[in-house]
Design a protein around this motif. Structure first.
Motif, mmCIF file in Angstrom:
data_model
loop_
_atom_site.group_PDB
_atom_site.id
_atom_site.type_symbol
_atom_site.label_atom_id
_atom_site.label_comp_id
_atom_site.label_asym_id
_atom_site.label_seq_id
_atom_site.Cartn_x
_atom_site.Cartn_y
_atom_site.Cartn_z
ATOM 1 N N GLU A 126 0.835 -1.205 0.000
ATOM 2 C CA GLU A 126 0.000 0.000 0.000
ATOM 3 C C GLU A 126 0.874 1.261 0.000
ATOM 4 O OE1 GLU A 126 -0.446 -2.646 2.033
ATOM 5 O OE2 GLU A 126 -2.236 -3.460 1.096
ATOM 6 N N LYS A 127 1.944 1.211 0.803
ATOM 7 C CA LYS A 127 2.852 2.358 0.831
ATOM 8 C C LYS A 127 3.576 2.477 -0.519
ATOM 9 C CE LYS A 127 3.748 4.528 4.059
ATOM 10 N NZ LYS A 127 3.068 5.809 4.379
ATOM 11 N N GLU A 161 1.249 4.193 -2.867
ATOM 12 C CA GLU A 161 1.174 5.616 -2.517
ATOM 13 C C GLU A 161 2.381 6.365 -3.094
ATOM 14 O OE1 GLU A 161 1.119 6.240 1.780
ATOM 15 O OE2 GLU A 161 1.944 8.247 1.512
ATOM 16 N N LEU A 197 -7.732 2.053 -6.292
ATOM 17 C CA LEU A 197 -8.535 0.863 -5.989
ATOM 18 C C LEU A 197 -8.544 0.494 -4.514
ATOM 19 C CD1 LEU A 197 -7.468 -1.526 -8.899
ATOM 20 C CD2 LEU A 197 -9.589 -0.235 -8.710
ATOM 21 N N ASN A 257 -9.121 0.250 -0.597
ATOM 22 C CA ASN A 257 -10.202 0.669 0.289
ATOM 23 C C ASN A 257 -9.874 2.040 0.871
ATOM 24 O OD1 ASN A 257 -11.462 -1.743 -0.162
ATOM 25 N ND2 ASN A 257 -10.727 -2.726 1.713
ATOM 26 N N GLN A 258 -10.876 2.916 0.906
ATOM 27 C CA GLN A 258 -10.708 4.299 1.368
ATOM 28 C C GLN A 258 -9.708 5.086 0.523
ATOM 29 O OE1 GLN A 258 -10.215 1.769 4.056
ATOM 30 N NE2 GLN A 258 -12.423 1.704 4.058
ATOM 31 N N THR A 274 -6.660 5.041 -0.177
ATOM 32 C CA THR A 274 -5.548 5.544 0.639
ATOM 33 C C THR A 274 -4.344 6.003 -0.173
ATOM 34 O OG1 THR A 274 -4.872 3.261 0.988
ATOM 35 C CG2 THR A 274 -6.097 4.318 2.763
ATOM 36 N N SER A 326 -5.302 9.671 -1.020
ATOM 37 C CA SER A 326 -5.403 10.665 0.051
ATOM 38 C C SER A 326 -4.116 10.765 0.868
ATOM 39 C CB SER A 326 -6.623 10.424 0.939
ATOM 40 O OG SER A 326 -6.837 9.073 1.188
ATOM 41 N N TYR A 327 -3.409 9.649 1.062
ATOM 42 C CA TYR A 327 -2.164 9.722 1.820
ATOM 43 C C TYR A 327 -1.055 10.426 1.031
ATOM 44 C CZ TYR A 327 -3.735 7.027 5.855
ATOM 45 O OH TYR A 327 -4.385 6.631 7.005
ATOM 46 N N VAL A 345 -1.242 12.967 -0.868
ATOM 47 C CA VAL A 345 -1.383 14.429 -0.986
ATOM 48 C C VAL A 345 -1.498 15.113 0.385
ATOM 49 C CG1 VAL A 345 -2.473 14.223 -3.259
ATOM 50 C CG2 VAL A 345 -3.920 14.338 -1.230
ATOM 51 N N ARG A 346 -1.099 14.415 1.432
ATOM 52 C CA ARG A 346 -1.206 14.979 2.776
ATOM 53 C C ARG A 346 -0.387 16.260 2.950
ATOM 54 N NH1 ARG A 346 0.046 10.061 6.806
ATOM 55 N NH2 ARG A 346 1.298 9.371 5.035
ATOM 56 N N GLY A 364 -11.399 13.435 -3.843
ATOM 57 C CA GLY A 364 -11.172 11.990 -3.850
ATOM 58 C C GLY A 364 -12.238 11.295 -4.674
ATOM 59 N N LEU A 365 -11.808 10.436 -5.593
ATOM 60 C CA LEU A 365 -12.730 9.832 -6.549
ATOM 61 C C LEU A 365 -12.778 8.329 -6.395
ATOM 62 C CD1 LEU A 365 -11.504 11.787 -9.709
ATOM 63 C CD2 LEU A 365 -13.190 12.494 -8.011
#
Lengths: 337, 337
Positions: A52-53, A56, A85, A87-88, A90, A93-94, A96-97, A105-106
């Protein structure tokens, strides 16, 4: 079911694609489009401690790269439209923190590249922002884990299955007509469900949605397939592409076979290990932000109808016996003289 | 970190709220706002066989109800902007299947009511569509299961935790100034992460995002809190609301205490079993589409600044040790004379 009522939106101010960037994983970089990618990673971990990271970071790299290619910094970007794809969402959103940039968010599953470019262009066209970013990503390992089985299981894959692309793409879209490529029209797809329940056959779930959007677009604009250098679908893969052509011919009397191509079919070339082709938000992201934009900029292509396709599949709802609805958002790219 | 550069978007054509509808679950219907809800369900299953299907139905009911109240049918709606908390936003995408309406799937966590109204209004303002729907939902049971623990565990909840609202809200927004309430300005929040890691303290994660968006909005528009009848935050709850006021006062020298209210604090009234208050997309959906719109229509309220707040929390990323970023999107509602 089709209720047509001015679904196509014309962008009279013709927002311009300042730049685009494609950042690819290992398997994708071994395919036929390597030379069109801005970054090729030899390790799908992208130096991070989780898939996931890694995704990102891939997405952030693509946004940084596109912004830099446009001669801009993040401070010049007024809005970011992004989704993925996970969940949430991430990855989006992560990544562009704490950048102080408005964020939309789409969720459009694999249609997100077309979807984000469409929204981004509409905001520029209306004068809501001068410069914006549209971006998306997917990662084979984070997607398999979330949507199907942990990779460690070593599951057999069916011939109709598609490989989620490890990759990210970003566009910088703005109001100045300083670049050759612009967005001329868009159409937001409607959610279509033909009752497909096999999560290893996304092409079949998405083909009816692609057919619906393409047919409405051509009908409303009074265009025929030959008016385009390419009608490019997102990631139907081999199975879905055949179905799309069949549905368009049988149900709408439209023959796109002379100009059709599909990002899912293209991305891995003749790599037989990927079954029906590529999928995931990163699939059409890499092909369009990489290859297609370069061809449009060079004048090799001039009019491209890009139908980003997404299967809105949920593992949980599938377990409850539900079918898989799909959507296809369309962006018409044209090269200005 | 704040990079301000015309973040507020003015809607010169003042899109009008034709109607709104609020559909509430059992616990919500037992609270102080029952009379403002269009539908009150005594059974949170809404006659369906899963919590996810129940949420989908609740959302569809709210869209149908709002459309009917506007004197319209689904055929008159040109775009639907919707999102929810479920993975892959299934309540939204499944509820709009095969309706032949352009669909924009959104992910903004609990900020989705403000977010969808903002996008919907911008599309109407630019003339991209004449009539559109903005909608969102959440369900206590589907959310607890996905984000925290199965309800069957009977977990103890901490005092800072909030109860996800079972409810859905929908707005019909269009170009004709036939209604009293219109959308005058919007601001898309940026993703703010203060390093909060406690998923039972969403208020603390969201308060900095709300403060950031409110401060930028007031600064850019040169307004002060007293220019509004109400500055309404989405669902900070009791803990988050205190933090918001503290941050605004200490970091920005802005005192909103005279006009502030919070949907999370309001929704359950004095029900002590809900700890810090309500949360979820349905929380601000019920309060704004129900209570606030009625107050604006009656002229009891005239200017409301609605900051929808969302914690972009992912259970998976939290397990990987990451903090919880948040976002706050703002919609300025005004009552026309």
């Amino acid at each position: 079911m089709r209720i047509t009522k001015n679904r196509v939106i014309e962008l009279k101010n013709r927002p311009s694609v300042y730049s685009s960037a494609a950042c690819a994983g290992k398997t994708e970089s071994e395919g036929p489009y390597r030379e069109y990618f801005d970054m090729c990673f030899e390790d799908d971990g992208i130096g991070e401690c989780s898939w996931e990271k890694a995704e990102e970071k891939l997405l952030l790299k693509s946004m940084e790269c596109a912004t830099e290619k446009a001669g801009l910094g993040f401070d010049d970007i007024e809005m970011i439209f992004a989704g993925d794809l996970l969940n949430q969402c991430t990855a989006s959103s992560y990544s562009v923190r704490n950048k102080g940039i408005g964020f939309a968010g789409l969720f459009g599953a694999c249609s997100t590249m077309a979807y984000s470019v469409a929204l981004s262009s509409l905001f520029v066209n209306a004068g809501y922002v001068d410069t914006s970013v549209a971006a998306t990503s997917s990662h084979f390992c984070s997607a398999e884990k979330q949507f199907r089985y942990p990779l460690e299981y070593g599951c057999q894959r069916t011939p109709s299955s598609q490989r989620t692309v490890t990759g990210a793409g970003a566009y910088v879209i703005g109001k100045n007509l300083k670049n050759r490529v612009c967005v001329n029209r868009v159409l937001f797809g409607s959610v279509i469900d033909y009752g497909i329940k096999d999560s290893s056959n996304m092409g079949a779930a998405m083909a009816p949605a692609a057919a619906d959007s393409i047919a409405i677009f051509l009908e409303e604009t009074k265009k025929c397939p030959e008016d385009y250098d390419m009608i490019l679908t997102g990631d139907l893969g081999a199975v879905g592409s055949s179905l799309l052509k069949e549905i368009l011919k049988n149900e709408y009397n439209i023959d796109i076979s002379g100009v059709h191509n599909d990002c899912g079919v293209m991305i891995y070339g003749n790599n037989n290990s990927v079954n029906s082709g590529g999928s995931g938000c990163g699939c059409s992201a890499l092909i369009t932000a990489g290859y297609i934009m370069q061809q449009l900029n060079k004048g090799i292509l001039n009019k491209v109808l890009f139908a980003g396709t997404g299967a809105l599949m949920s593992p949980l709802i599938s377990l409850q016996g539900e079918s898989i609805p799909a959507i296809a958002h369309i962006v018409e790219f044209i090269g200005m003289e």
